[in-house]
Enzyme design. Structure first.
Site, PDB file in Angstrom:
ATOM      1  N   HIS A 178     112.943 -31.499 -69.885  1.00 14.70           N
ATOM      2  CA  HIS A 178     111.920 -32.297 -70.569  1.00 14.70           C
ATOM      3  C   HIS A 178     112.562 -33.552 -71.143  1.00 14.70           C
ATOM      4  O   HIS A 178     113.549 -33.478 -71.884  1.00 14.70           O
ATOM      5  CB  HIS A 178     111.238 -31.482 -71.664  1.00 14.70           C
ATOM      6  CG  HIS A 178     110.319 -30.429 -71.119  1.00 14.70           C
ATOM      7  ND1 HIS A 178     110.247 -29.159 -71.639  1.00 14.70           N
ATOM      8  CD2 HIS A 178     109.447 -30.462 -70.079  1.00 14.70           C
ATOM      9  CE1 HIS A 178     109.352 -28.459 -70.956  1.00 14.70           C
ATOM     10  NE2 HIS A 178     108.853 -29.232 -70.009  1.00 14.70           N
ATOM     11  N   GLU A 181     113.674 -34.428 -75.000  1.00 15.60           N
ATOM     12  CA  GLU A 181     114.530 -33.488 -75.712  1.00 15.60           C
ATOM     13  C   GLU A 181     115.984 -33.940 -75.617  1.00 15.60           C
ATOM     14  O   GLU A 181     116.817 -33.314 -74.974  1.00 15.60           O
ATOM     15  CB  GLU A 181     114.297 -32.084 -75.158  1.00 15.60           C
ATOM     16  CG  GLU A 181     112.848 -31.639 -75.343  1.00 15.60           C
ATOM     17  CD  GLU A 181     112.474 -30.388 -74.556  1.00 15.60           C
ATOM     18  OE1 GLU A 181     113.372 -29.742 -73.976  1.00 15.60           O
ATOM     19  OE2 GLU A 181     111.270 -30.046 -74.523  1.00 15.60           O
ATOM     20  N   ARG A 231     107.522 -36.778 -71.825  1.00 15.34           N
ATOM     21  CA  ARG A 231     107.975 -35.403 -71.557  1.00 15.34           C
ATOM     22  C   ARG A 231     108.160 -35.118 -70.068  1.00 15.34           C
ATOM     23  O   ARG A 231     109.106 -34.429 -69.675  1.00 15.34           O
ATOM     24  CB  ARG A 231     106.928 -34.438 -72.134  1.00 15.34           C
ATOM     25  CG  ARG A 231     107.040 -32.977 -71.705  1.00 15.34           C
ATOM     26  CD  ARG A 231     105.833 -32.203 -72.251  1.00 15.34           C
ATOM     27  NE  ARG A 231     105.712 -30.868 -71.686  1.00 15.34           N
ATOM     28  CZ  ARG A 231     106.265 -29.777 -72.204  1.00 15.34           C
ATOM     29  NH1 ARG A 231     106.996 -29.860 -73.291  1.00 15.34           N
ATOM     30  NH2 ARG A 231     106.088 -28.595 -71.643  1.00 15.34           N
ATOM     31  N   ASN A 246     108.910 -28.102 -66.076  1.00 13.97           N
ATOM     32  CA  ASN A 246     109.105 -26.689 -66.376  1.00 13.97           C
ATOM     33  C   ASN A 246     107.826 -25.882 -66.200  1.00 13.97           C
ATOM     34  O   ASN A 246     107.685 -24.783 -66.745  1.00 13.97           O
ATOM     35  CB  ASN A 246     109.660 -26.484 -67.788  1.00 13.97           C
ATOM     36  CG  ASN A 246     110.517 -25.236 -67.873  1.00 13.97           C
ATOM     37  OD1 ASN A 246     111.242 -24.906 -66.931  1.00 13.97           O
ATOM     38  ND2 ASN A 246     110.443 -24.523 -68.992  1.00 13.97           N
ATOM     39  N   ARG A 247     106.906 -26.429 -65.420  1.00 14.32           N
ATOM     40  CA  ARG A 247     105.744 -25.679 -64.937  1.00 14.32           C
ATOM     41  C   ARG A 247     105.645 -25.801 -63.411  1.00 14.32           C
ATOM     42  O   ARG A 247     104.674 -25.351 -62.817  1.00 14.32           O
ATOM     43  CB  ARG A 247     104.446 -26.208 -65.568  1.00 14.32           C
ATOM     44  CG  ARG A 247     104.378 -26.160 -67.084  1.00 14.32           C
ATOM     45  CD  ARG A 247     104.394 -24.739 -67.620  1.00 14.32           C
ATOM     46  NE  ARG A 247     104.093 -24.723 -69.053  1.00 14.32           N
ATOM     47  CZ  ARG A 247     104.973 -24.912 -70.018  1.00 14.32           C
ATOM     48  NH1 ARG A 247     106.250 -25.174 -69.711  1.00 14.32           N
ATOM     49  NH2 ARG A 247     104.624 -24.843 -71.296  1.00 14.32           N
ATOM     50  N   HIS A 299     116.804 -26.627 -73.847  1.00 13.57           N
ATOM     51  CA  HIS A 299     115.642 -27.401 -74.288  1.00 13.57           C
ATOM     52  C   HIS A 299     115.762 -27.627 -75.799  1.00 13.57           C
ATOM     53  O   HIS A 299     116.708 -27.190 -76.434  1.00 13.57           O
ATOM     54  CB  HIS A 299     114.350 -26.634 -73.992  1.00 13.57           C
ATOM     55  CG  HIS A 299     114.016 -26.493 -72.542  1.00 13.57           C
ATOM     56  ND1 HIS A 299     112.966 -27.148 -71.952  1.00 13.57           N
ATOM     57  CD2 HIS A 299     114.599 -25.763 -71.557  1.00 13.57           C
ATOM     58  CE1 HIS A 299     112.903 -26.837 -70.673  1.00 13.57           C
ATOM     59  NE2 HIS A 299     113.891 -25.986 -70.402  1.00 13.57           N
ATOM     60  N   SER A 300     114.779 -28.299 -76.367  1.00  8.53           N
ATOM     61  CA  SER A 300     114.602 -28.347 -77.807  1.00  8.53           C
ATOM     62  C   SER A 300     113.098 -28.554 -78.054  1.00  8.53           C
ATOM     63  O   SER A 300     112.397 -29.081 -77.180  1.00  8.53           O
ATOM     64  CB  SER A 300     115.408 -29.499 -78.432  1.00  8.53           C
ATOM     65  OG  SER A 300     114.826 -30.755 -78.206  1.00  8.53           O
ATOM     66  N   TYR A 351     104.711 -17.797 -76.164  1.00 10.07           N
ATOM     67  CA  TYR A 351     103.433 -17.889 -75.465  1.00 10.07           C
ATOM     68  C   TYR A 351     103.698 -17.912 -73.963  1.00 10.07           C
ATOM     69  O   TYR A 351     104.812 -18.236 -73.521  1.00 10.07           O
ATOM     70  CB  TYR A 351     102.666 -19.160 -75.873  1.00 10.07           C
ATOM     71  CG  TYR A 351     103.511 -20.412 -75.923  1.00 10.07           C
ATOM     72  CD1 TYR A 351     103.879 -21.080 -74.748  1.00 10.07           C
ATOM     73  CD2 TYR A 351     103.947 -20.946 -77.131  1.00 10.07           C
ATOM     74  CE1 TYR A 351     104.655 -22.232 -74.783  1.00 10.07           C
ATOM     75  CE2 TYR A 351     104.733 -22.092 -77.180  1.00 10.07           C
ATOM     76  CZ  TYR A 351     105.075 -22.720 -75.997  1.00 10.07           C
ATOM     77  OH  TYR A 351     105.849 -23.853 -76.030  1.00 10.07           O
ATOM     78  N   GLU A 373     116.201 -22.907 -76.795  1.00  7.05           N
ATOM     79  CA  GLU A 373     115.599 -24.009 -77.545  1.00  7.05           C
ATOM     80  C   GLU A 373     116.539 -24.333 -78.701  1.00  7.05           C
ATOM     81  O   GLU A 373     116.739 -23.516 -79.611  1.00  7.05           O
ATOM     82  CB  GLU A 373     114.217 -23.614 -78.073  1.00  7.05           C
ATOM     83  CG  GLU A 373     113.180 -23.309 -76.997  1.00  7.05           C
ATOM     84  CD  GLU A 373     112.602 -24.551 -76.347  1.00  7.05           C
ATOM     85  OE1 GLU A 373     112.940 -25.673 -76.805  1.00  7.05           O
ATOM     86  OE2 GLU A 373     111.812 -24.414 -75.402  1.00  7.05           O
TER      87      GLU A 373
END
Length: 414
Positions: A178, A181, A231, A246-247, A299-300, A351, A373
């Site tokens: 992303h 980040e 992003r 990341n999808r 990530h963050s 989630y 993260e």
């Protein structure tokens, strides 16, 4: 060359999107009506954590950047719905501006100082650094290009090994999926230096490390020139630009936690691996799945250690093993600067998020697969100051030492 980079950053920084008066609010919905009221803000605001309104639930908090032009109206609406909130960041531009001010003033841009691992660096700087560090360490570092991005940028990977044994286990680490980040690519660069500076190069004598400093190279470059809070990737899709990288992996692709709307921050793309950045890394995983024993993607923010699955609530077959090393890693992190991380399967812990790289790596055959993260837990968010890079990297290296040991001398017993 570096003077040209400096002039380019200086001129483009003047034209970049600014965030004067924008605030990040942390909201606390207590019932479903309040959750829905927050979700209704979707197209007007920027969800930081969770990364989309789909992740908001009763009893959880959410960090949301509110543009200055609608800030008063949003606060009125929140108060009308009796939604509790506090200001996390008073003025986003004040923090973003400091990051760009630091970049314009540092000597690395004109070649007058050594590479500073406690600063954020542009894509061009990182790319130059990968060439330089490979040239400086020809017996231990090999630079390869996994592929090119949508806009034609190289996606470099550094392979670190002492060459003592071709049968050593392999570890894959990537950063910068992303774009906004920034602390993630900062860690990957620092970690390369750390591995090379260790006495006797202990870790790279026991394992081969493949490190990708930045996967989403177009998006990352765009955060420096146009929009610090970008992003996604930079491919054109319908009315909007970008896919959430990341999808976009072939792991529950298109499922819960991803969006079919091309303008959404979690847009999954037209098909799995539509993004050349994702496909390049996925191809590497498939080609090396028998040798790579550990995958870690950085990530963050949020201070979390997550493992499969995120595209389903089902647990991974070796959940006990994944949990065992997550606990060790959490404790190692805390022992350095007392930062507390949570851990667990992605979907259960935070989630659902279909199409993620850790789930893909796991399903491909890399049975130790983690998403980390990094700092923080909601003070600076994506604008983590450079003053925290070193400490973040030190504690994260403690986690990586645990994971290294898990590969070369495992202690888990079923």
């Amino acid at each position: 060359m570096r003077s040209l980079i400096f002039l380019g950053i200086l001129s483009l920084a003047l034209a970049r999107k600014t965030f004067f008066g924008d605030q990040v609010l942390t909201v606390h919905p207590k019932n479903e009506a309040q959750v829905q009221a927050i979700k209704n803000l979707d197209t007007k605001v920027d969800f930081w954590s969770p990364d989309s309104p789909a992740g908001i639930s009763v009893g959880s908090s959410a960090d949301i950047r509110i543009p200055s032009e609608i800030l008063p109206a949003v606060k009125v609406a929140l108060r009308r719905q009796k939604i509790e909130f506090e200001v996390m960041i008073e003025d986003v531009e004040s923090l973003v501006g400091e990051q760009f001010k630091s970049a314009q003033g540092r000597g690395i841009l004109d070649g007058t100082t050594a590479y500073d691992y406690e600063k954020y660096h542009t894509y061009d700087e990182i790319n130059d650094w990968t060439n330089a560090i490979a040239a400086e360490n020809p017996t231990m570092v090999q630079r390869t290009v996994l592929g090119q991005s949508t806009e034609g940028r190289d996606i470099p990977m550094l392979t670190l090994s002492s060459g003592q044994s071709a049968s050593n286990p392999e570890i894959l680490v990537d950063c910068g999926i992303h774009a906004r980040e920034w602390v993630s690519p900062a860690f990957c660069q620092w970690f390369v230096r750390q591995l090379l500076d260790e006495p006797n190069n202990v870790r790279i004598s026991e394992a081969t490390y493949h490190i990708i400093p930045s996967i989403n190279v177009d998006g990352y470059a765009y955060t420096w020139t146009n929009d610090r809070m970008w992003r996604k990737t930079r491919s054109k899709n319908g009315l909007c630009y970008g896919v959430d990288p990341n999808r976009n992996w072939d792991a529950g692709f298109g499922g819960e936690g991803s969006s079919s709307s091309s303008c959404a921050e979690t847009y999954h793309g037209p098909y799995a691996e539509s993004e050349p950045e994702v496909k390049a890394v996925a191809d590497f995983m498939r080609a090396n799945k028998d040798n790579v024993k550990l995958y870690v993607t950085y990530h963050s923010y949020g201070q979390m250690i997550l493992y499969p699955y995120s595209y389903t609530y089902d647990l991974a077959a070796n959940t006990d093993e994944l949990d065992f090393y997550a606990v060790q890693g959490k404790n190692a992190i805390q022992s350095v600067h007392n930062k507390r991380y949570i851990y667990g399967p992605g979907a259960v812990t935070i989630y659902p998020a279909a199409g993620g790289s850790d789930d893909f790596a796991y399903d491909t055959g890399i049975k130790l697969s983690y998403t980390i993260e990094l700092r923080d837990k909601g003070v600076y968010g994506f604008t983590l100051p450079e003053s925290q890079i070193q400490a973040t990297c030190e504690e994260t290296d403690a986690f990586m030492q645990v994971m290294h040991n898990a590969v070369v001398s495992p202690t888990y017993q079923a």
